[in-house]
Design a protein around this motif. Structure first.
Motif, PDB file in Angstrom:
ATOM      1  N   LYS A  27      -0.041  -4.991  -4.298  1.00 11.10           N
ATOM      2  CA  LYS A  27      -0.548  -3.573  -3.922  1.00 11.10           C
ATOM      3  C   LYS A  27      -1.122  -2.973  -2.811  1.00 11.10           C
ATOM      4  O   LYS A  27      -0.705  -1.990  -2.333  1.00 11.10           O
ATOM      5  CB  LYS A  27      -1.233  -2.986  -5.222  1.00 11.10           C
ATOM      6  CG  LYS A  27      -0.368  -2.822  -6.572  1.00 11.10           C
ATOM      7  CD  LYS A  27      -1.202  -2.518  -7.856  1.00 11.10           C
ATOM      8  CE  LYS A  27      -0.412  -2.284  -8.897  1.00 11.10           C
ATOM      9  NZ  LYS A  27      -0.915  -1.851 -10.099  1.00 11.10           N
ATOM     10  N   TYR A  34       1.977   4.050  -1.369  1.00  8.82           N
ATOM     11  CA  TYR A  34       1.532   4.609  -2.607  1.00  8.82           C
ATOM     12  C   TYR A  34       0.896   5.995  -2.150  1.00  8.82           C
ATOM     13  O   TYR A  34       0.883   6.816  -2.969  1.00  8.82           O
ATOM     14  CB  TYR A  34       0.533   3.791  -3.173  1.00  8.82           C
ATOM     15  CG  TYR A  34       0.870   2.504  -3.843  1.00  8.82           C
ATOM     16  CD1 TYR A  34       2.156   2.533  -4.425  1.00  8.82           C
ATOM     17  CD2 TYR A  34       0.067   1.371  -3.889  1.00  8.82           C
ATOM     18  CE1 TYR A  34       2.942   1.206  -4.856  1.00  8.82           C
ATOM     19  CE2 TYR A  34       0.560   0.213  -4.461  1.00  8.82           C
ATOM     20  CZ  TYR A  34       1.877   0.146  -4.769  1.00  8.82           C
ATOM     21  OH  TYR A  34       2.335  -0.968  -5.196  1.00  8.82           O
ATOM     22  N   THR A 159       4.977  -2.668 -12.719  1.00  6.86           N
ATOM     23  CA  THR A 159       5.247  -3.810 -11.914  1.00  6.86           C
ATOM     24  C   THR A 159       5.599  -5.083 -12.569  1.00  6.86           C
ATOM     25  O   THR A 159       6.177  -5.853 -12.033  1.00  6.86           O
ATOM     26  CB  THR A 159       3.785  -4.083 -11.094  1.00  6.86           C
ATOM     27  OG1 THR A 159       2.840  -4.134 -12.218  1.00  6.86           O
ATOM     28  CG2 THR A 159       3.369  -3.023 -10.341  1.00  6.86           C
ATOM     29  N   PHE A 164       6.991  -3.402  -6.797  1.00  9.44           N
ATOM     30  CA  PHE A 164       6.048  -3.013  -6.385  1.00  9.44           C
ATOM     31  C   PHE A 164       5.967  -1.677  -5.626  1.00  9.44           C
ATOM     32  O   PHE A 164       4.826  -1.309  -5.316  1.00  9.44           O
ATOM     33  CB  PHE A 164       5.096  -4.073  -5.525  1.00  9.44           C
ATOM     34  CG  PHE A 164       4.675  -5.200  -6.730  1.00  9.44           C
ATOM     35  CD1 PHE A 164       3.571  -5.183  -7.177  1.00  9.44           C
ATOM     36  CD2 PHE A 164       5.739  -6.279  -6.774  1.00  9.44           C
ATOM     37  CE1 PHE A 164       3.354  -6.088  -8.252  1.00  9.44           C
ATOM     38  CE2 PHE A 164       5.177  -7.228  -7.894  1.00  9.44           C
ATOM     39  CZ  PHE A 164       3.992  -7.231  -8.232  1.00  9.44           C
TER      40      PHE A 164
END
Length: 195
Positions: A27, A34, A159, A164
């Motif tokens: 992440k 993101y 995920t 991802f």
């Protein structure tokens, strides 16, 4: 190397990834993506909600079922008994050595069914796009006599299913589209399911 993506045969989906450090590392790698997705969603989602109110949906509904090879050939008779005409057959990329069995399984439902092949991703094929290219060619070639509809990817926003970031999925999908455009123009590619 430890396999962090283990399959749960009872729920027909991957187990939750237990390696928290691995998830954090992955992440962090895509943190910028993101943030960009958060801000674009903050603009697009309200607009999409307003625009959706302008369109009326089709009220008719066709029922379909997902069937899995590992649940046995007895499903064909159950599908006949239920009168279901639309099937999703999931073909996992990690089980390519059984591709012929998946084809025979699809044929067992007869020619009067509308079949969509759901290509289930794994981390190995996401990271090794040359491997995915060879595998998707084999899948298209094997199933084209039976169907021309293929869903590329499953639950891509979870995920535990291996992706991802959206960029990983886009690169993955582009390989399938390249093979379709080059060798199988009759194929219809369907986007992934999401949860």
């Amino acid at each position: 190397m430890e396999n962090r993506f283990l399959w749960d045969h009872y729920s027909d989906q991957p187990h939750v990834i237990k390696d928290k450090q691995f998830k954090i590392r992955m992440k962090k790698r895509y943190f910028g993506e993101y943030v960009k997705m958060f801000f674009s969603s903050a603009v697009i989602l309200p607009l999409a909600s307003l625009i959706m109110k302008l369109f009326k949906g089709d009220k008719s509904l066709e029922i379909g079922l997902c069937v899995n090879l590992d649940k046995g050939l007895g499903q064909a008779q159950l599908i006949e008994d239920l009168g279901v005409k639309n099937l999703l057959i999931r073909v996992p990329l990690w089980d390519m050595e059984n591709l012929t069995n998946y084809v025979e399984f699809a044929k067992s439902f007869g020619s009067d069914k509308k079949i969509v092949i759901g290509v289930l991703q794994d981390r190995e094929n996401i990271e090794n796009l040359e491997l995915f290219e060879a595998n998707i060619k084999a899948i298209f070639s094997a199933f084209c006599p039976i169907t021309h509809e293929f869903q590329i990817g499953n639950a891509i926003n979870r995920t535990k299913w291996g992706f991802f970031a959206m960029s990983e999925y886009v690169h993955f999908y582009q390989i399938a589209q390249k093979i379709r455009d080059e060798f199988y123009p009759e194929i219809v590619l369907i986007g992934p399911s999401i949860i």
